[in-house]
Design a protein around this motif. Structure first.
Motif, short mmCIF file in Angstrom:
data_model
loop_
_atom_site.label_atom_id
_atom_site.label_comp_id
_atom_site.label_asym_id
_atom_site.label_seq_id
_atom_site.Cartn_x
_atom_site.Cartn_y
_atom_site.Cartn_z
N MET A 133 74.84 -1.78 38.15
CA MET A 133 73.65 -2.96 38.22
C MET A 133 73.67 -3.27 39.37
O MET A 133 74.15 -4.00 40.32
CB MET A 133 74.52 -4.12 37.49
CG MET A 133 75.33 -4.00 36.06
SD MET A 133 73.99 -3.41 34.79
CE MET A 133 72.82 -4.97 34.67
N GLU B 16 75.96 -1.05 46.87
CA GLU B 16 76.58 -2.31 46.05
C GLU B 16 75.59 -3.48 46.69
O GLU B 16 75.76 -3.81 47.67
CB GLU B 16 77.87 -2.18 46.63
CG GLU B 16 78.66 -3.40 46.09
CD GLU B 16 78.75 -3.78 44.66
OE1 GLU B 16 79.37 -2.60 43.88
OE2 GLU B 16 78.31 -4.68 44.18
N ASP B 17 75.32 -4.39 45.54
CA ASP B 17 74.67 -5.74 45.86
C ASP B 17 75.66 -6.89 46.06
O ASP B 17 75.16 -7.90 46.24
CB ASP B 17 73.61 -5.92 44.86
CG ASP B 17 74.18 -6.10 43.42
OD1 ASP B 17 75.27 -5.56 43.01
OD2 ASP B 17 73.46 -6.69 42.59
N LYS C 7 85.58 -1.54 37.86
CA LYS C 7 86.06 -2.71 38.51
C LYS C 7 86.73 -3.36 37.50
O LYS C 7 86.56 -3.78 36.35
CB LYS C 7 84.56 -3.55 38.95
CG LYS C 7 83.77 -2.85 39.98
CD LYS C 7 82.61 -3.47 40.06
CE LYS C 7 81.49 -3.10 40.85
NZ LYS C 7 80.42 -3.92 41.22
N ASP D 30 77.12 1.35 42.55
CA ASP D 30 77.36 0.25 41.68
C ASP D 30 76.40 0.68 40.52
O ASP D 30 75.30 1.32 40.82
CB ASP D 30 77.18 -1.04 42.59
CG ASP D 30 77.19 -2.11 41.42
OD1 ASP D 30 78.08 -1.86 40.44
OD2 ASP D 30 76.79 -3.26 41.74
CA CA Z 1 76.01 -5.06 41.03
#
Ligand code: CA
Length: 237
Positions: A55, A9-10, A102, A53
C-alpha cells in the motif's frame, strides 16, 4: 562490495527502523515513500534488492512490480500488511521473489534478504562461468572439407590434421571467424599479431601465402582466402 537496498515504504516509523537495521547489517540504503518515485530510483540507482510495501501513494506495490519487471530482474521482497493469500499470490504473480507479512522480525527480514542476494550472486556466477566456458571452448567451424577446430586448436582438411605454425593457426582462425568480410592488413595485424607487433603488413601476405599452400586446392588461384584489390583479404570458406 557494499550491496544497495532500496526501501519503498511510506510509513515513516517503519522506514526508519528498516534503514537503521539494514545499515547496521552493512547495506547501503536508499529510502523512498512513493511508488512512482521508487520506480525512478530503481532505474537510476540499480539497487541489488528492493524492499517493497504494497500500500503506497503513487502506484501500489503490485503495479510497481509489474512495471519494474519489464526492465529489471532485481530481487523484490514484498512487505504486505495483510496475511491474505490473495496478496501473496498477486505479489508472486507480478514478479516479487519473496514476501513478508507485517509485523515481521528484523532478524527474519535480514535472513530473507541475505538469501535473496546469495541466490542472485550464485546465478550471476553461474552465468559468468558458462560464458567463460563457451569462450574457452570455442567451436568447430566447418567450411566444406576444411575444419577449424577451436576446441583442439587444430585445422583439418578432409579429416586430416594440418601441420600449421601457431601464427598460421591464429590467422586462419581469425579468417574463419570473419567469413565473408573484407579484412584489411592492418586489421589482421592488430587482431592476430597484436598492437605491439613491430613488423609490417607484408608479414600478413607471407603468412597468407603459406596458408594458401596448405588449404587451397590450387594455391595459384585461391578460392578460400581471396585477395581484395587495394583492400586486404576475404575468407570465403
Ligand atoms: Ca504502506
Amino acid at each position: 562490495m557494499t550491496e544497495t537496498v532500496l526501501v519503498v515504504e511510506d510509513e515513516p516509523a517503519l522506514q526508519e527502523t528498516l534503514a537503521y537495521n539494514l545499515r547496521q547489517a552493512g547495506y547501503r540504503v536508499l529510502l523512498c515513500g512513493d511508488g512512482l518515485e521508487g520506480l525512478q530510483l530503481a532505474r537510476q540507482e540499480t539497487p541489488d534488492l528492493i524492499l517493497l510495501d504494497v500500500m503506497l501513494p503513487g502506484i501500489d506495490g503490485f503495479e510497481f512490480c509489474r512495471r519494474l519487471r519489464r526492465e529489471s530482474s532485481v530481487p523484490v521482497l514484498m512487505l504486505t500488511a495483510r496475511s491474505d493469500e490473495i496478496d501473496r499470490v498477486v505479489g508472486l504473480e507480478v514478479g516479487a521473489d519473496d514476501y513478508l507479512t507485517k509485523p515481521f522480525s528484523m532478524r527474519e527480514l535480514l535472513a530473507r534478504i541475505t538469501a535473496q542476494l546469495r541466490r542472485t550472486r550464485l546465478v550471476r556466477e553461474e552465468l559468468q562461468r558458462l560464458q567463460q566456458a563457451a569462450e574457452n571452448e570455442g567451436a568447430v567451424l566447418r567450411f566444406g572439407d576444411l575444419e577449424v577446430d577451436e576446441i583442439r586448436h587444430e585445422v583439418r582438411l578432409r579429416g586430416q590434421p594440418l601441420a600449421l605454425k601457431p601464427q598460421e593457426y591464429k590467422l586462419l582462425r581469425f579468417f574463419a571467424r570473419h567469413r565473408g568480410q573484407m579484412l584489411s592488413r592492418e586489421q589482421i595485424l592488430q587482431n592476430v599479431w597484436g598492437w605491439d607487433f613491430l613488423g609490417d603488413s607484408r608479414t600478413v601476405d607471407v603468412h597468407v601465402r603459406w596458408l594458401r599452400r596448405k588449404i587451397e586446392p590450387d594455391p595459384a588461384h585461391p578460392v578460400r582466402i581471396v585477395t581484395v584489390r587495394g583492400g586486404g583479404y576475404r575468407f570465403e570458406g
